[in-house]
Design a protein around this motif. Structure first.
Motif, PDB file in Angstrom:
ATOM      1  N   ILE A 112       3.400  19.121  14.851  1.00 49.68           N
ATOM      2  CA  ILE A 112       4.495  19.761  15.573  1.00 49.68           C
ATOM      3  C   ILE A 112       4.537  19.142  16.966  1.00 49.68           C
ATOM      4  O   ILE A 112       3.576  19.227  17.723  1.00 49.68           O
ATOM      5  CB  ILE A 112       4.310  21.279  15.617  1.00 49.68           C
ATOM      6  CG1 ILE A 112       4.385  21.841  14.194  1.00 49.68           C
ATOM      7  CG2 ILE A 112       5.366  21.933  16.508  1.00 49.68           C
ATOM      8  CD1 ILE A 112       3.842  23.222  14.024  1.00 49.68           C
ATOM      9  N   THR A 113       5.660  18.497  17.281  1.00 50.67           N
ATOM     10  CA  THR A 113       5.750  17.679  18.480  1.00 50.67           C
ATOM     11  C   THR A 113       6.819  18.208  19.441  1.00 50.67           C
ATOM     12  O   THR A 113       7.567  19.127  19.121  1.00 50.67           O
ATOM     13  CB  THR A 113       6.080  16.227  18.107  1.00 50.67           C
ATOM     14  OG1 THR A 113       7.315  16.199  17.375  1.00 50.67           O
ATOM     15  CG2 THR A 113       4.980  15.610  17.253  1.00 50.67           C
ATOM     16  N   GLY A 114       6.861  17.598  20.639  1.00 52.35           N
ATOM     17  CA  GLY A 114       7.836  18.017  21.640  1.00 52.35           C
ATOM     18  C   GLY A 114       7.346  19.158  22.497  1.00 52.35           C
ATOM     19  O   GLY A 114       8.140  19.902  23.072  1.00 52.35           O
ATOM     20  N   ASN A 115       6.026  19.301  22.608  1.00 60.64           N
ATOM     21  CA  ASN A 115       5.447  20.439  23.332  1.00 60.64           C
ATOM     22  C   ASN A 115       5.338  20.189  24.838  1.00 60.64           C
ATOM     23  O   ASN A 115       5.547  19.089  25.331  1.00 60.64           O
ATOM     24  CB  ASN A 115       4.060  20.731  22.759  1.00 60.64           C
ATOM     25  CG  ASN A 115       4.133  21.326  21.372  1.00 60.64           C
ATOM     26  OD1 ASN A 115       4.516  22.484  21.200  1.00 60.64           O
ATOM     27  ND2 ASN A 115       3.787  20.535  20.360  1.00 60.64           N
ATOM     28  N   CYS A 116       5.016  21.254  25.562  1.00 60.01           N
ATOM     29  CA  CYS A 116       4.747  21.220  27.008  1.00 60.01           C
ATOM     30  C   CYS A 116       5.957  20.763  27.818  1.00 60.01           C
ATOM     31  O   CYS A 116       5.808  20.303  28.942  1.00 60.01           O
ATOM     32  CB  CYS A 116       3.542  20.340  27.314  1.00 60.01           C
ATOM     33  SG  CYS A 116       2.004  20.937  26.595  1.00 60.01           S
ATOM     34  N   SER A 117       7.142  20.872  27.252  1.00 64.57           N
ATOM     35  CA  SER A 117       8.436  20.545  27.864  1.00 64.57           C
ATOM     36  C   SER A 117       8.821  19.085  27.706  1.00 64.57           C
ATOM     37  O   SER A 117       9.843  18.656  28.239  1.00 64.57           O
ATOM     38  CB  SER A 117       8.517  20.941  29.352  1.00 64.57           C
ATOM     39  OG  SER A 117       7.935  19.975  30.195  1.00 64.57           O
ATOM     40  N   PHE A 118       8.039  18.303  26.920  1.00 64.54           N
ATOM     41  CA  PHE A 118       8.303  16.869  26.810  1.00 64.54           C
ATOM     42  C   PHE A 118       8.687  16.450  25.392  1.00 64.54           C
ATOM     43  O   PHE A 118       7.980  16.755  24.424  1.00 64.54           O
ATOM     44  CB  PHE A 118       7.074  16.068  27.237  1.00 64.54           C
ATOM     45  CG  PHE A 118       6.632  16.364  28.634  1.00 64.54           C
ATOM     46  CD1 PHE A 118       7.509  16.237  29.704  1.00 64.54           C
ATOM     47  CD2 PHE A 118       5.338  16.784  28.898  1.00 64.54           C
ATOM     48  CE1 PHE A 118       7.105  16.515  31.004  1.00 64.54           C
ATOM     49  CE2 PHE A 118       4.917  17.054  30.187  1.00 64.54           C
ATOM     50  CZ  PHE A 118       5.810  16.922  31.243  1.00 64.54           C
ATOM     51  N   GLN A 173      12.378  21.075  27.451  1.00 66.47           N
ATOM     52  CA  GLN A 173      13.280  21.334  28.576  1.00 66.47           C
ATOM     53  C   GLN A 173      13.013  20.386  29.741  1.00 66.47           C
ATOM     54  O   GLN A 173      13.942  19.924  30.404  1.00 66.47           O
ATOM     55  CB  GLN A 173      13.144  22.782  29.069  1.00 66.47           C
ATOM     56  CG  GLN A 173      14.184  23.119  30.137  1.00 66.47           C
ATOM     57  CD  GLN A 173      13.963  24.469  30.788  1.00 66.47           C
ATOM     58  OE1 GLN A 173      12.842  24.885  31.011  1.00 66.47           O
ATOM     59  NE2 GLN A 173      15.049  25.164  31.098  1.00 66.47           N
ATOM     60  N   GLY A 174      11.760  20.074  30.000  1.00 64.65           N
ATOM     61  CA  GLY A 174      11.435  19.189  31.100  1.00 64.65           C
ATOM     62  C   GLY A 174      12.033  17.803  30.915  1.00 64.65           C
ATOM     63  O   GLY A 174      12.504  17.180  31.879  1.00 64.65           O
ATOM     64  N   SER A 175      12.009  17.300  29.685  1.00 68.28           N
ATOM     65  CA  SER A 175      12.579  15.982  29.420  1.00 68.28           C
ATOM     66  C   SER A 175      14.094  15.995  29.572  1.00 68.28           C
ATOM     67  O   SER A 175      14.689  15.044  30.101  1.00 68.28           O
ATOM     68  CB  SER A 175      12.180  15.503  28.023  1.00 68.28           C
ATOM     69  OG  SER A 175      10.791  15.240  27.964  1.00 68.28           O
ATOM     70  N   VAL A 176      14.741  17.061  29.096  1.00 66.51           N
ATOM     71  CA  VAL A 176      16.189  17.176  29.278  1.00 66.51           C
ATOM     72  C   VAL A 176      16.519  17.170  30.767  1.00 66.51           C
ATOM     73  O   VAL A 176      17.409  16.442  31.230  1.00 66.51           O
ATOM     74  CB  VAL A 176      16.733  18.455  28.616  1.00 66.51           C
ATOM     75  CG1 VAL A 176      18.237  18.592  28.872  1.00 66.51           C
ATOM     76  CG2 VAL A 176      16.464  18.444  27.116  1.00 66.51           C
ATOM     77  N   ARG A 177      15.767  17.960  31.511  1.00 66.72           N
ATOM     78  CA  ARG A 177      15.992  18.059  32.960  1.00 66.72           C
ATOM     79  C   ARG A 177      15.720  16.721  33.656  1.00 66.72           C
ATOM     80  O   ARG A 177      16.489  16.279  34.516  1.00 66.72           O
ATOM     81  CB  ARG A 177      15.079  19.150  33.524  1.00 66.72           C
ATOM     82  CG  ARG A 177      15.587  19.829  34.783  1.00 66.72           C
ATOM     83  CD  ARG A 177      14.634  20.928  35.204  1.00 66.72           C
ATOM     84  NE  ARG A 177      15.273  21.888  36.083  1.00 66.72           N
ATOM     85  CZ  ARG A 177      15.402  21.736  37.402  1.00 66.72           C
ATOM     86  NH1 ARG A 177      14.951  20.643  37.983  1.00 66.72           N
ATOM     87  NH2 ARG A 177      15.995  22.667  38.124  1.00 66.72           N
ATOM     88  N   ALA A 178      14.628  16.060  33.262  1.00 65.48           N
ATOM     89  CA  ALA A 178      14.273  14.776  33.861  1.00 65.48           C
ATOM     90  C   ALA A 178      15.349  13.732  33.588  1.00 65.48           C
ATOM     91  O   ALA A 178      15.667  12.909  34.454  1.00 65.48           O
ATOM     92  CB  ALA A 178      12.932  14.296  33.330  1.00 65.48           C
ATOM     93  N   GLY A 179      15.910  13.750  32.386  1.00 66.85           N
ATOM     94  CA  GLY A 179      16.962  12.814  32.047  1.00 66.85           C
ATOM     95  C   GLY A 179      18.220  13.014  32.867  1.00 66.85           C
ATOM     96  O   GLY A 179      18.975  12.071  33.118  1.00 66.85           O
TER      97      GLY A 179
END
Length: 532
Positions: free
Chosen positions: A88-94, A143-149
Motif C-alpha cells: 500500500i503506497t502513497g503514504n505520509c502525504s507523498f 496531499q503533500g505531493s499535490v500541494r508541492a506540485g
C-alpha cells in the motif's frame, strides 16, 4: 498454466484454524482449494511440512517512487524475499502522481525523501506502471505531493480556488481507482495545510469511500510542532487531531506507524490504545499499523535545534551560544528519553563511509571527541542531510501488545537505500513478525490474518488477502520451522520463505529469487462506493 500446491498447512487469511490441503491455481487465479485435489496440473509442488497463505500485504510503503527507475528491481527484491506480494503506497502525504507534469516544483514532490522521475496525473501513473511492477501496488494520493506540485513549499494558507484545484487532482485519482489519500503533518509542505484544506481533502476522499492514512504531527511525548507546555502529551494531541479530522470529514482513518519515540513516551501506550478502542467501539473507523523492530529511520538533525543552524559561524562559536546549544540538546534528549547510543549512523556522505553502522559514542571514541562534538561534526559533514537509525521506538512489551491488538495490521515503512546502511525493515520485517509470534505465543493464524485478509478488508482491496477460489493467485509459502532473521545484518536475506507467487507468477521458488514484472496497479472497485 495450472500449478498444484500439494499437502501444505493452509492459512486462508480469515484467522480461522488452519487445515492440511491443496491449492490449485490456473494462470493468475486460484481455482480450487480442497483437502485433496485429484485434478491434473502442469506442475505439482509438494509443500508438505510448509505453511501456505495469501501473499503478504505491506500496509505502509513508499515503493511507488521507484517503479520507473532504470534499476527498479533492486527496490522490490528484498520485499519479495520476505514474502510480500502487495504494498500500500502513497503514504505520509507523498505520491508520485496527483501533479501536473510541467510543475516547476518536481524536486519537491517527494518532500525531500524521494526523487520523482516522472511526476504526473494518476492516469499517467497507471499507464507508466503497467508491465513495470515487481509487486502489486495499492495507490493512495498524497496531499503533500499535490500541494508541492502546485505551490512548492510555500507555507501560505490555500485560498478557496487553490483548494478546489487540489481537489480536482484528488477526484482524478479517486475516480481512476485510487484507494484513498494520505496526510503527513511532520513534512513540508503538508505541515502548512490549514484545517479547511485538510478537511476538504479528507471529505473528498470520503465521497468515494476511500481511506485516509495520517502521519501525525508528533510520534513522541514532545515535539517541535506543538507548544512546549500543553495539557496533554504531544503524542496524544497528534492522535486527537486525526480523530477530529475523521469526525469532521466522515472518512475512514488509518493512523500510520504507531510508535512511541523515546523511553519517556512508552508510558503513553495505554492512553493511546484507549483512544483507538473508544473510537472503534463507538462506530468510528479508526485503526493503526505498526513495526516489528525497536528502531527506525530518522534524520541526523532529530535533536539539532533550528535556531543554532541559523547562526553565522562566528555567532555559533561564541561560548554563550555553545552553552545554550549543549543545554538545548540535553533537554531534547532527556525529555524524549533518548541516549547518544540510540543513534546509529546510516549515511553521512560519500566521503565518510567509515561512520556507517556505528553509534555516536563509537564514532566519538574512535576520534577522541566528546559525544556532543562528534554529533555536531557529523551534522556538519553531512550538510545537515545525514540519516540515522533511531532506537527506542518500542520495547518488547509494546511490540507484543501492538501485535496482539485487534486494531493493528503490519507494515514495513521502509525502502532500499541507494547509499549507506540499509534499513532492516526493508529486508526482514515480516519474517520477524512470525518469529515474535512464536516468542509471544500468538497464534500463527492471527498473525497471517493481520498480514493478509485484515489489511485487505481495511483498505477494501478486491480479490486479494485470502486464499479463496476465484481470487488472484498471490501466494506465499513459508517454512516456519526454519524461519530466520539476523538483526546484526540489516540487509540479511531472511530464511524460511519458500515460494512467492505474484498473480500466478513464481517470483521466488524453492527459496531462490526469480523476479519478473508480474505486479499490477490494483484499482478500487466502484462497488465499494455504491455499497457505502
Amino acid at each position: 498454466m495450472r500449478t498444484l500446491f500439494k499437502g501444505g498447512t493452509i492459512y486462508d487469511g480469515t484467522g480461522r484454524r488452519p487445515f492440511t490441503g491443496d491449492v490449485l491455481i490456473e494462470d493468475d487465479r486460484i481455482v480450487k482449494i480442497d483437502e485433496s485435489i485429484k485434478e491434473k496440473a502442469d506442475e505439482t509442488i509438494d509443500i508438505s511440512g510448509y505453511q501456505i497463505c495469501p501473499g503478504l500485504i505491506d500496509a505502509h510503503s513508499h515503493n511507488d517512487f521507484f517503479y520507473d527507475r532504470e534499476d527498479s528491481e533492486k527496490f522490490y527484491k528484498p520485499f519479495i524475499e520476505q514474502g510480500i506480494t502487495t504494498q500500500i503506497t502513497g503514504n505520509c502525504s507523498f505520491s508520485p502522481f496527483g501533479v501536473d507534469e510541467d510543475t516547476p516544483y518536481r524536486d519537491k514532490i517527494g518532500g525531500g525523501l524521494f526523487d520523482t522521475v516522472h511526476p504526473c496525473s494518476f492516469a499517467e501513473f497507471k499507464r507508466r506502471a503497467e508491465g513495470n511492477l515487481y509487486v502489486n501496488l495499492v495507490p493512495l494520493i498524497g496531499q503533500g505531493s499535490v500541494r508541492a506540485g502546485m505551490t512548492g513549499y510555500d507555507p501560505a494558507p490555500y485560498t478557496e480556488e487553490q483548494i478546489e484545484k487540489e481537489l480536482a487532482h484528488v477526484r482524478e485519482a479517486m475516480e481512476g481507482g485510487a484507494f484513498g489519500g494520505s496526510l503527513g503533518f511532520m513534512y513540508e509542505p503538508d505541515r502548512y495545510a490549514k484545517e479547511d484544506e485538510i478537511i476538504a481533502f479528507a471529505k473528498e476522499i470520503a465521497k468515494y469511500d476511500g481511506i485516509v492514512t495520517i502521519h501525525p504531527r508528533a510520534c513522541s511525548i514532545v515535539s517541535a510542532d506543538y507548544p512546549l507546555l500543553t495539557k496533554k502529551s504531544h503524542l496524544e494531541m497528534g492522535l486527537d487531531e486525526a480523530v477530529d479530522i475523521m469526525h469532521k470529514s466522515g472518512c475512514r482513518m488509518e493512523y500510520s506507524h504507531l510508535i512511541f519515540t523515546g523511553q519517556r513516551s512508552w508510558k503513553l501506550l495505554d492512553k493511546m490504545l484507549s483512544t483507538f478502542h473508544r473510537e472503534h467501539y463507538t462506530g468510528n473507523p479508526l485503526a493503526f499499523d505498526n513495526y516489528a523492530f525497536h528502531y527506525g529511520a530518522s534524520v541526523i538533525t532529530v535533536v539539532f535545534p533550528e535556531w543554532y543552524a541559523q547562526l553565522s559561524k562566528e555567532e555559533a562559536e561564541k561560548p554563550v551560544n555553545r552553552r545554550k546549544l549543549e543545554l538545548t540538546i540535553l533537554m531534547y534528549r532527556k525529555v524524549l528519553g533518548i541516549n547518544w547510543d540510540d543513534m546509529v549512523v546510516a549515511y553521512i556522505s560519500d566521503d565518510h563511509p567509515e561512520y556507517e553502522g556505528k553509534t555516536i559514542p563509537q564514532c566519538a571514541d574512535e576520534e577522541g571527541l566528546s559525544y556532543l562534538d562528534m554529533y555536531l561534526r557529523l551534522v556538519e559533514l553531512s550538510g545537515r542531510a545525514g540519516s540515522i537509525y533511531l532506537g527506542k521506538y518500542y520495547n518488547d512489551d509494546i511490540v507484543h501488545r501492538l501485535m496482539n491488538d485487534e486494531l493493528s495490521v503490519f507494515m514495513t515503512d521502509a525502502w532500499v537505500e541507494e547509499k549507506g546502511l540499509q534499513n532492516i525493515a526493508a529486508y526482514q520485517t515480516f519474517p520477524q513478525f512470525f518469529i515474535l509470534a512464536k516468542k509471544y505465543g500468538i497464534p500463527v493464524e492471527k498473525i497471517v490474518r493481520k498480514m493478509t485478509g485484515k489489511t485487505a478488508d481495511r483498505y477494501k482491496i478486491p480479490e486479494r488477502g485470502y486464499l479463496r477460489e476465484g481470487y488472484k493467485a498471490d501466494i506465499t509459502v513459508i517454512d516456519l520451522e526454519h524461519i530466520k532473521v539476523d538483526e546484526s545484518r540489516p540487509d540479511f536475506r531472511p530464511e524460511g520463505i519458500v515460494h512467492v507467487y505474484v498473480n500466478g507468477h513464481p517470483v521466488l521458488k524453492d527459496g531462490r529469487y526469480n523476479g519478473g514484472k508480474a505486479g499490477k496497479v490494483v484499482l478500487k472497485s466502484r462497488r465499494c462506493e455504491q455499497e457505502k
